[in-house]
Design an enzyme around this catalytic site. Sequence first.
Site, mmCIF file in Angstrom:
data_model
loop_
_atom_site.group_PDB
_atom_site.id
_atom_site.type_symbol
_atom_site.label_atom_id
_atom_site.label_comp_id
_atom_site.label_asym_id
_atom_site.label_seq_id
_atom_site.Cartn_x
_atom_site.Cartn_y
_atom_site.Cartn_z
ATOM 1 N N GLU A 256 4.614 11.508 -4.819
ATOM 2 C CA GLU A 256 5.557 11.899 -6.171
ATOM 3 C C GLU A 256 3.615 11.928 -6.507
ATOM 4 O O GLU A 256 2.932 10.531 -7.059
ATOM 5 C CB GLU A 256 5.990 10.896 -6.464
ATOM 6 C CG GLU A 256 7.378 10.784 -5.956
ATOM 7 C CD GLU A 256 8.582 12.165 -6.117
ATOM 8 O OE1 GLU A 256 8.018 13.014 -6.749
ATOM 9 O OE2 GLU A 256 8.709 12.322 -5.873
ATOM 10 N N CYS A 295 4.366 10.845 -15.614
ATOM 11 C CA CYS A 295 4.322 12.898 -14.884
ATOM 12 C C CYS A 295 5.157 14.043 -14.959
ATOM 13 O O CYS A 295 5.040 14.862 -14.239
ATOM 14 C CB CYS A 295 4.569 12.052 -13.679
ATOM 15 S SG CYS A 295 6.596 10.927 -13.266
HETATM 16 P P1 NAP Z 1 -3.614 6.287 -8.488
HETATM 17 O O1 NAP Z 1 -5.218 6.480 -9.075
HETATM 18 O O2 NAP Z 1 -3.916 7.954 -7.833
HETATM 19 O O3 NAP Z 1 -3.014 5.313 -8.020
HETATM 20 C C1 NAP Z 1 -1.941 5.077 -8.625
HETATM 21 C C2 NAP Z 1 -1.528 3.453 -6.994
HETATM 22 O O4 NAP Z 1 -2.547 3.753 -5.525
HETATM 23 C C3 NAP Z 1 -1.912 2.566 -7.783
HETATM 24 O O5 NAP Z 1 -1.005 1.406 -7.552
HETATM 25 C C4 NAP Z 1 -3.198 2.299 -6.911
HETATM 26 O O6 NAP Z 1 -3.789 0.848 -6.886
HETATM 27 C C5 NAP Z 1 -3.342 3.087 -5.929
HETATM 28 N N1 NAP Z 1 -4.356 3.411 -4.840
HETATM 29 C C6 NAP Z 1 -4.980 4.283 -4.835
HETATM 30 N N2 NAP Z 1 -6.290 4.342 -3.662
HETATM 31 C C7 NAP Z 1 -5.597 3.680 -3.104
HETATM 32 C C8 NAP Z 1 -5.957 3.097 -1.908
HETATM 33 N N3 NAP Z 1 -6.868 3.891 -1.172
HETATM 34 N N4 NAP Z 1 -4.877 2.854 -0.568
HETATM 35 C C9 NAP Z 1 -3.678 2.381 -0.862
HETATM 36 N N5 NAP Z 1 -3.342 2.557 -2.384
HETATM 37 C C10 NAP Z 1 -4.598 3.126 -3.826
HETATM 38 O O7 NAP Z 1 -3.022 7.220 -9.941
HETATM 39 P P2 NAP Z 1 -2.504 5.952 -11.116
HETATM 40 O O8 NAP Z 1 -3.852 6.453 -12.148
HETATM 41 O O9 NAP Z 1 -1.939 4.385 -11.554
HETATM 42 O O10 NAP Z 1 -1.705 6.676 -11.651
HETATM 43 C C11 NAP Z 1 -2.019 8.076 -12.349
HETATM 44 C C12 NAP Z 1 -1.066 9.718 -11.692
HETATM 45 O O11 NAP Z 1 0.023 8.900 -11.592
HETATM 46 C C13 NAP Z 1 -0.929 10.396 -12.633
HETATM 47 O O12 NAP Z 1 -1.507 12.350 -12.216
HETATM 48 C C14 NAP Z 1 0.372 10.701 -13.416
HETATM 49 O O13 NAP Z 1 0.853 11.978 -12.576
HETATM 50 C C15 NAP Z 1 0.656 10.436 -11.495
HETATM 51 N N6 NAP Z 1 2.067 9.928 -11.458
HETATM 52 C C16 NAP Z 1 3.413 10.468 -10.748
HETATM 53 C C17 NAP Z 1 4.266 10.050 -10.930
HETATM 54 C C18 NAP Z 1 5.570 10.956 -10.014
HETATM 55 O O14 NAP Z 1 6.532 10.241 -10.215
HETATM 56 N N7 NAP Z 1 5.250 12.858 -9.306
HETATM 57 C C19 NAP Z 1 4.923 9.027 -11.800
HETATM 58 C C20 NAP Z 1 3.791 8.319 -12.567
HETATM 59 C C21 NAP Z 1 2.730 8.931 -12.439
HETATM 60 P P3 NAP Z 1 -5.093 -0.092 -7.564
HETATM 61 O O15 NAP Z 1 -4.099 0.248 -9.343
HETATM 62 O O16 NAP Z 1 -4.556 -1.439 -7.401
HETATM 63 O O17 NAP Z 1 -5.725 1.141 -7.610
#
Ligand code: NAP
Length: 522
Positions: A256, A295
Amino acid sequence: MKTLKSYICGRWHEAASGFVPLVDPSTEETLAQASSDGVDFAAVLDWARERGGPALREMTFAQRGQLLKDMSKVLRDNRDELLDLSRRNNGTTKPDGSFDVDGASGTLAYYASLAKNLGNRWFLVEGDGVQLSKSEGFWGQHVLVARRGVAVHINAFNFPAWGFAEKAACALLAGMPVITKPATATALVTERAIELIAAAGILPEGALQLIAGATGDLLDRLGPQDVLAFTGSAITAQTLRNRPRLQVANPRMNVEADSLNAAVLGPDVADGSPAHGLFLRDVVREITQKAGQKCTAVRRVLVPAHRLAAIQGALAAKLGAVVTGNPAQEGVTMGPLATAQQLRDAEQGVAQLAALETVRVIQGSGRRVDGAGSPAGKGFFFAPTLLQADDARSAGAVHEREVFGPVATLLPYDGSASDAAAIVDLGGGTLVTSVYSDDTVWVGDFLAHGGGATGRLYVGSEGSAAEAPGSGAALPQALHGGPGRAGGGEELGGVVGLKLYLQRVAVEGSKTLVDSVVGTES
Ligand code: NAP
């Protein structure tokens, strides 16, 4: 200072190093720290596979539903505390925090009630049986059986309660143990929710574990029966998809990701009509709720070209009335962005969009502002920002760059459903597209042209104006997920949400035997 712990192997693990700070985004005060250093991920997986999985698979859907019901009650009973943590760590106003926290308990409760209908069985029968030879001597029936691995859930920072609960509800109900990993910067709500659930003794040992911090070598230890469900940015999703060990082990993966959702005003909607009022209400809510950190937030607003000036004025007036500040302060209607990094990203994002020749900022500054109730210079505040493009097709970055804040761009279209759908499609796939029209022919035309580019089509009309919850609400009964850029995943949607965690098996044999085995004999 509080140190968040991981809940693993039936105990709470506190790290000694590698900490990431958790900050109050309204004051920049450090609230807590988290790290997963020292977690033995092989042991975590064993604990889930050897304890949680077998215990859950022993239970029927109805019994697992009871677990969800009890989890929902724990979250409801502790709602005020969770809302307070959400305000402090996520900077949410009470309604915004409730969208997350009540969304979590509501989704668990919904799946608990769905489980009652699934009944006292261990697998689901899918569709009708089918004759596979000239007689009923060879017959087939699809059934869905719990996968024998572990569900690893990685969630985004913006929904620490709902993100955990919506995934856990589906996996646990399907019969898979969960290892959940919230985004570290806002993990306070998730950690407390799981602490409350664990203390209540609801779940069998190994059914639910929490990683507070990074995932270490967890993902490289996944196998073919496991599931990895990721929510976050498209860029992180790409990193995970390209991880060599994951490609070899081939666990099932659901993504997602981000989405440039669009709201389209139909050409038939007159000023002052119920659909017009709903459109303005929804768009303003979808720009400002959770400071646009959803999102499903609206990023692009399509309006028939000759109505652009009037709609721009109406939206700017409503957005201008939003009070940005510390949610602890009376009268504040929109909180800050969650982290310093999110603030930087939003500023850079608006600058990138406004750098386009045909795009300009018409409301807001696109830069940090001081927030009501917070000291000058403190807090990650960003006022609602509306941009306008003169030509939708030459507004490249508007269709490519997700600015994850209270930011949207107005775009003109020619009034036809096909033009609107083609412009929306420039975003490469959305979680939700909303259209506002009472003209069923126009809406049908939009569905035909644009339905394939979205996971959910929300139609605002006179008939739905009094009850529609806003296009950003991902209800558990309806699909959440979208094609292309949105990740291509599928969550929620009632039974659809369970299928990620179930293996479809075509059971073949004589009709009498198959019916008897799967319980479809009449
Ligand atoms: P993110 O930076 O991609 O991080 C998401 C999750 O991935 C966090 O728990 C992060 O952990 C983890 N993560 C990052 N790098 C990783 C790796 N190499 N290995 C394993 N885990 C890793 O996103 P975000 O800033 O938290 O969220 C914002 C984004 O999410 C926006 O783009 C939004 O559109 C999207 N979103 C989508 C939905 C949907 O349902 N489609 C819902 C909500 C948000 P850490 O925090 O520990 O780095």
